[in-house]
Structure formats: structure tokens, C-alpha cells
Write a protein that holds these residues in place. Structure first.
Motif, short mmCIF file in Angstrom:
data_model
loop_
_atom_site.label_atom_id
_atom_site.label_comp_id
_atom_site.label_asym_id
_atom_site.label_seq_id
_atom_site.Cartn_x
_atom_site.Cartn_y
_atom_site.Cartn_z
N SER A 1 -7.40 -18.49 79.09
CA SER A 1 -6.20 -19.28 79.36
C SER A 1 -6.48 -20.26 80.47
CB SER A 1 -5.03 -18.36 79.74
OG SER A 1 -3.86 -19.12 79.95
N ASN A 2 -6.26 -21.54 80.18
CA ASN A 2 -6.49 -22.59 81.16
C ASN A 2 -5.47 -23.69 80.91
OD1 ASN A 2 -7.75 -25.32 81.97
ND2 ASN A 2 -9.09 -23.85 83.03
N ALA A 3 -4.61 -23.94 81.88
CA ALA A 3 -3.51 -24.89 81.70
C ALA A 3 -4.02 -26.28 81.36
CB ALA A 3 -2.64 -24.92 82.95
N ARG A 4 -5.12 -26.69 81.98
CA ARG A 4 -5.65 -28.02 81.72
C ARG A 4 -6.19 -28.12 80.30
NH1 ARG A 4 -5.11 -33.22 81.66
NH2 ARG A 4 -7.08 -34.40 81.78
N VAL A 5 -6.85 -27.07 79.83
CA VAL A 5 -7.36 -27.09 78.46
C VAL A 5 -6.19 -27.15 77.47
CG1 VAL A 5 -8.57 -25.75 76.70
CG2 VAL A 5 -9.54 -25.98 78.99
N ASP A 6 -5.14 -26.38 77.72
CA ASP A 6 -3.96 -26.43 76.85
C ASP A 6 -3.38 -27.85 76.81
OD1 ASP A 6 -4.20 -23.75 76.38
OD2 ASP A 6 -2.58 -23.14 77.72
N GLU A 7 -3.34 -28.49 77.95
CA GLU A 7 -2.83 -29.86 78.04
C GLU A 7 -3.72 -30.82 77.25
OE1 GLU A 7 -2.15 -33.32 81.48
OE2 GLU A 7 -2.49 -31.23 82.07
N LEU A 8 -5.03 -30.66 77.38
CA LEU A 8 -5.97 -31.52 76.67
C LEU A 8 -5.89 -31.32 75.15
CD1 LEU A 8 -9.04 -31.14 79.04
CD2 LEU A 8 -7.81 -33.28 78.59
N VAL A 9 -5.75 -30.06 74.72
CA VAL A 9 -5.65 -29.78 73.29
C VAL A 9 -4.42 -30.45 72.71
CG1 VAL A 9 -5.38 -27.97 71.55
CG2 VAL A 9 -6.91 -27.61 73.48
N ALA A 10 -3.30 -30.35 73.41
CA ALA A 10 -2.07 -31.00 72.94
C ALA A 10 -2.24 -32.51 72.91
CB ALA A 10 -0.90 -30.61 73.84
N SER A 11 -2.88 -33.09 73.91
CA SER A 11 -3.03 -34.54 74.00
C SER A 11 -3.99 -35.08 72.95
CB SER A 11 -3.51 -34.93 75.40
OG SER A 11 -2.56 -34.57 76.39
N ASP B 1 -16.41 -29.53 78.96
CA ASP B 1 -16.92 -29.33 80.31
C ASP B 1 -16.33 -28.04 80.91
OD1 ASP B 1 -18.49 -31.61 80.30
OD2 ASP B 1 -17.01 -32.85 81.35
N ILE B 2 -15.03 -27.90 80.75
CA ILE B 2 -14.35 -26.75 81.35
C ILE B 2 -14.78 -25.44 80.68
CG2 ILE B 2 -12.09 -25.64 81.67
CD1 ILE B 2 -10.90 -28.51 81.83
N THR B 3 -14.78 -25.44 79.37
CA THR B 3 -15.04 -24.18 78.65
C THR B 3 -16.51 -23.78 78.69
OG1 THR B 3 -15.16 -25.40 76.55
CG2 THR B 3 -13.04 -24.44 77.16
N GLN B 4 -17.41 -24.74 78.66
CA GLN B 4 -18.83 -24.38 78.76
C GLN B 4 -19.16 -23.87 80.16
OE1 GLN B 4 -20.84 -27.94 76.65
NE2 GLN B 4 -21.97 -26.13 75.94
N ASP B 5 -18.55 -24.46 81.18
CA ASP B 5 -18.76 -23.96 82.53
C ASP B 5 -18.19 -22.55 82.68
OD1 ASP B 5 -19.38 -24.49 85.50
OD2 ASP B 5 -17.25 -23.94 85.56
N ASP B 6 -17.13 -22.27 81.98
CA ASP B 6 -16.48 -20.95 82.05
C ASP B 6 -17.28 -19.87 81.33
OD1 ASP B 6 -13.85 -19.35 82.52
OD2 ASP B 6 -14.23 -19.09 80.38
N VAL B 7 -18.20 -20.26 80.44
CA VAL B 7 -18.95 -19.32 79.59
C VAL B 7 -17.95 -18.44 78.83
CG1 VAL B 7 -20.96 -17.81 79.46
CG2 VAL B 7 -20.63 -19.23 81.48
N THR B 8 -16.99 -19.11 78.20
CA THR B 8 -15.93 -18.41 77.48
C THR B 8 -16.49 -17.58 76.33
OG1 THR B 8 -14.50 -20.30 78.00
CG2 THR B 8 -13.69 -18.72 76.37
N TYR B 9 -17.44 -18.14 75.62
CA TYR B 9 -18.11 -17.44 74.52
C TYR B 9 -19.62 -17.49 74.75
CZ TYR B 9 -13.62 -17.84 72.03
OH TYR B 9 -12.30 -17.75 71.67
N LEU B 10 -20.35 -16.62 74.05
CA LEU B 10 -21.81 -16.64 74.10
C LEU B 10 -22.32 -17.26 72.81
CD1 LEU B 10 -22.63 -13.04 75.42
CD2 LEU B 10 -22.26 -15.14 76.75
#
Length: 546
Positions: free
Chosen positions: A479-489, A508-517
């Protein structure tokens, strides 16, 4: 000519066989019977052009909106059609819509093809189109995330549909390639007005019956055993592009058994070839193999949002909630070794969970971080887990190429950094259900394998399902508010430069987060008898109408 040649060979073989045991009239009588049967077969409908097709698993359902899953779409696309469709090279082609236009930023008007009939003989109208779109965008349909921008679909007259979106949608046509059209009257008559919750174990009449407008119609269905498609002689399209009268889908989960069935002639075509058998099939003079890069990436998900993992020995906190742990798991994976030993060179190690060709993918983002188990150990120690921890990895065993073998190899790699992983491998139907909804006890997956194709060829599809806080397949609880905003935009931005900048920022945000492998991008390998020619496509979806 081939049929006659094969019959001649068979007659000679039978002659020699029986001549060793019989003489005179008995041998002549036996040969006469064999000849009669063979000649009769030439003129029998059983000798019509048919293809026996096999893949590891079956379609999960015949309801075209209940499951957004590859093999399910493979079956649906033979039977059902959409307003538009992806062609052999994945280009968008008109199908039930002959043409379309935007009359406002948020309004699309589709002109519907005339003279189209459903398999039950009823005529297609714009009302069926509107009904199907509204059905697909209504829960518990699994297509909701795909077309959430659609506010309404309305039949203006019998051959005109108006679709209104929540603001402009630059990729609406891409999304509509996955929305199949049902008969409104048929669905309502059979209590299928809405889709059903497949993930919760529900079923419906439309789960085991189909009534589309496509080039083939289903005449027999036994889930996971056999599905028979027969040519739709009333199809509106150009049937000169194919000469198939009948398709039999015979799912065979075991790779060795499926290859043996191909080489022995029990099946004619498979769109999933075990990599270890490619050279063996190629060496057969009566068979051929086709290959192409696939629009599908395989990855592991790790639940980073729950307070505690269900299967771990660590209580009171969640190791995956710490980015350092997720990064340690990443550096522990030697994807070059998996490529060489498990995949026999038939994979492309990935640094991003979307394939080349998808808008937002770049070669730079696709570079993997190094395999470095010593770095992994340090990261685990820094995060407070110097002795590692235990966790269960949920893995399908009949969905992706060598899926269980990949999981087994990865578990060995995780063991080297002190993470004790237990494998729980299941058939895909159970695996997907438990990943999405939890098991019988309501326990969700702590870590799981998933593969993701992108039919829209745009990163928005990946974000809608896998990263958006409300995404239906966001089972890592990211969960990331900025990513949600970007997806909507990015869903409504028509300026391509601005939109691509949004996509890049989200990556940039999600790869830095290592959300998935990320693990690797798959390669499509298809094999068939030499007299069978099914075009290979990067989504591994056969189109028997070609």
C-alpha cells in the motif's frame, strides 16, 4: 494423399502381420475386413480435420468473466468474441465492432457488426454487448480491475453501443480485447445474469456451458478431462483461414506423459512443452517445435502487510515487512543457475515483473541485482534475523513452465542464507483460490509464486491488479498512497509523455520497495505433428481460426 499413403502403409503392415499366422482364405478375409474399415474411415465424419490439443491444466471455468487466467482465456477465445480482439501479432483488430469513434473525452461509440448469431441461433444485438460489459465490470467478476474506468455501457439501438468512462481512457481498446460477449437472454434464462465467485468455490450453469458467437462451439465438456469444440458453420467470419472441423482439448498435467502422447500420435498439438524435451521432439521427423519470447513474467510474492506470517516461526512481527529481508531474499536467488539447470536456457532472468514489449518496461529496469548470498546474510542480520526464519512457499505444479521445479531450486538457495522454506505445491485451481481467498481455514499465503501476462501491453494493467491498494491480486498487501494516485492518473492521462512519466515514477517506487521478487520472463515453446500449423503468439494463446 497423406491419408491414402498412411492407409497403404497400414495395409502392408497388417498383411505381413497376419501372413505369419494365417493362410489362404482366412488371411484374405482378414485383409478384406481391414480394407473395408479403412476405406469407410476415409468417408466417415470421424476423419474430418480434427486437432487433439493438450496443455498441463484445463480452463478453470467457461464463464468468460469469472477468472482472468491464461488457459481460461485460451478456451474462451475459441468460443466467445469481443468488440475488438488481438491478432496473431497482438495488433488490435475489429471483431464484433466494425468501427468506433470517440464523441467526447469520456464517450466511445461502437458500431456493431450485423448478421452475427450466437451458437444457439439467436441474433447478436447491441444489448448483448452492453449487458456483457456491465456484467464484466460488476463483482464478483474477475475482470473488474481491468475495466474499472468504465462507468456505463448502453445500447443506443440494435447495432450501436455507447461506452462512458470515468474521464478519458487512452487504453480502453486494449482492455476490451479481454472482455467477451455473452447472450443476455441466454445468461438470464440460465441464472447467469451476474458472474459467480469462483474463488469462493461457487459455480453456475455458465461455468460448464458456453454460448458465444465464435468460430467454434463447445459440444462436450468434462472439466479437467475433455472438452470438444466443433466448427460453427454459421460463424460470421472468414472460415477460409482454417480447415479445422473439431478440436479436442485433453489436459495432461504430467510433462512426460504429455510428450509421450504427442510422439505416439495420441495428441496433435501442445502449447506447453517441457524444456527438457524440446530436442527430443525436434529429433522426431514427424514433429516440429516453434518458440517465441512470451509476454509473461514469473515472480514470488511476499506478504509485507500482515502483522504476522501464518507459517513462520517468528511470532509478533512479520519478517517480510522489513525491506532488508525482501532484499535478502532477492540476492539469494541465482536466476542464471535456474535458467541453465531448470529451464535449459529457455528463460530470461528478470529484474522487473513485466515483460519486454509492455509500455513501461525498459532494459535498464530489467537488469537483475547481483546474486550475493553473503549480502543476503548481512541484510538478514541487520534486520534482526541472524539465524533466519521459516516460511511456507505456495507454488502451482501445473500452470507455468517447470513451476514446481523452480520453487524447489529457489528453496535450496534460500536455505543457504538460513531461511527455511517449506514447499506447498498444488494444482493451479487450488493454488490460485488459496492465494486469492485463503485456504479452508481462512489462512492466506505468506509467500507464493505467480506469473503475470499483460494483454493490454501497458503497465497500468500490472498496477491495477498487483500494486493498487484495492487491486484484486495485490496479495502482498502493498500500500502506497502515491502509487495509488499514479495508477488513477495514468488511467485517464492522454498526454503520452506525462503518462509515461507517471508509469516510470510508479516503477521507481515499487522496484525500490522490492514489492515482488522477479524471477524470469518465460519463453513460449509449442510442439505439434508436422502436418499441424497453429500460429505461435507471444501470449501463448492458440487461435485455431488461423
Amino acid at each position: 494423399i497423406l491419408i491414402i499413403l498412411n492407409i497403404s502403409i497400414e495395409v502392408v503392415r497388417v498383411y505381413h502381420k497376419f501372413s505369419n499366422f494365417y493362410g489362404g482364405n482366412n488371411m484374405k478375409k482378414t485383409l478384406s475386413i481391414v480394407l473395408a474399415l479403412l476405406i469407410t474411415s476415409i468417408f466417415s465424419p470421424a476423419f474430418a480435420n480434427s486437432i487433439k490439443w493438450s496443455m498441463p491444466g484445463d480452463s478453470l471455468t467457461l464463464d468468460p468473466h469469472a477468472q482472468n487466467e491464461g488457459p481460461t482465456h485460451m478456451v474462451s477465445r475459441q468460443v466467445y468474441e469481443g468488440l475488438v480482439t488481438p491478432g496473431i501479432s497482438m495488433e488490435i483488430l475489429p471483431q464484433l465492432a466494425e468501427s468506433w469513434e470517440t464523441t467526447a473525452d469520456d464517450t466511445w461509440v461502437f458500431n456493431i457488426r450485423k448478421g452475427v448469431k450466437f451458437h444457439d441461433g439467436s441474433s447478436l444485438t447491441a444489448s448483448d454487448i452492453a449487458f456483457s460489459i456491465n456484467r464484466a465490470k460488476t463483482a464478483p467478476s474477475d475482470m473488474v480491475d481491468l475495466i474499472k474506468s468504465i462507468k456505463s455501457a448502453t445500447a443506443i439501438d440494435d447495432h450501436t453501443v455507447e461506452v462512458k468512462t470515468d474521464g478519458p481512457n487512452p487504453i480502453l481498446l486494449n482492455q476490451l480485447t479481454q472482455i467477451f460477449v455473452m447472450s443476455e437472454a441466454w445468461a438470464k434464462a440460465n441464472n447467469c445474469e451476474v458472474s459467480y465467485n469462483w474463488d469462493a468455490g461457487e459455480t453456475s450453469y455458465c461455468a460448464s456451458n458456453a454460448n458465444g458467437t465464435g468460430p467454434f462451439k463447445i459440444t462436450f465438456r468434462e472439466q479437467d478431462v475433455r472438452t470438444v469444440f466443433e466448427k460453427n458453420n454459421d460463424w460470421w467470419g472468414d472460415d477460409s483461414t482454417f480447415n479445422v472441423d473439431k478440436i479436442e482439448l485433453l489436459p495432461i498435467s504430467n510433462d512426460a506423459t504429455r510428450v509421450a502422447a504427442l510422439l505416439s500420435g495420441e495428441i496433435d498439438y501442445t502449447n506447453v512443452v517441457p524444456v527438457q524435451d524440446i530436442e527430443r521432439i525436434k529429433s522426431s521427423s514427424g514433429h516440429g517445435v516453434k518458440m517465441t519470447p512470451q509476454n509473461r513474467t514469473i515472480f514470488f510474492g511476499m506478504d509485507q502487510g500482515s502483522a504476522e506470517l501464518n507459517s513462520s516461526n517468528i511470532k509478533g512481527k512479520n519478517p517480510f515487512a522489513d525491506k532488508r529481508v525482501r532484499l535478502a531474499m532477492y540476492h539469494a536467488l541465482d536466476m542464471d543457475a535456474i535458467k541453465d539447470k531448470v529451464m535449459r536456457g529457455q528463460s530470461v532472468p528478470a529484474g522487473i515483473i513485466t515483460a519486454p514489449g509492455v509500455n513501461g518496461h525498459t532494459a535498464e529496469r530489467d537488469q537483475r541485482m547481483p546474486y550475493d548470498p553473503e549480502m543476503s546474510k548481512k541484510l538478514l542480520a541487520d534486520a534482526g534475523y541472524p539465524d533466519g526464519f521459516s516460511v511456507t512457499l505456495d507454488c502451482p505444479n501445473d500452470r507455468y513452465i517447470n513451476d514446481e521445479a523452480i520453487c524447489v531450486a529457489a528453496i535450496g538457495m534460500f536455505a543457504k542464507i538460513g531461511v527455511d522454506v517449506t514447499l506447498d505445491a498444488k494444482t493451479k485451481s487450488q493454488h490460485f483460490s488459496e492465494v486469492k481467498e485463503g485456504d479452508a481455514n481462512g489462512m492466506t499465503s505468506d509467500m507464493y509464486m505467480l506469473g503475470w501476462g499483460v494483454p493490454t501491453f501497458d503497465s497500468h494493467y500490472v498496477y491495477s491488479y498487483l500494486f493498487d491498494s484495492a487491486g484484486s491480486w495485490n496479495k502482498v498487501n502493498f500500500s502506497n498512497a502515491r502509487v495509488d494516485e499514479l495508477v488513477a492518473s495514468m488511467g485517464v492521462e492522454t498526454d503520452l509523455d506525462k503518462r509515461n512519466a507517471m508509469i516510470a515514477e510508479a516503477w521507481d517506487i515499487t522496484q525500490d520497495d522490492v514489492t515482488y521478487l522477479p524471477l524470469h520472463h518465460q519463453v513460449v515453446n509449442q510442439a505439434s505433428k508436422s502436418n499441424v500449423d497453429v500460429p505461435i503468439r507471444m501470449n501463448n494463446e492458440p487461435l485455431f481460426r488461423f
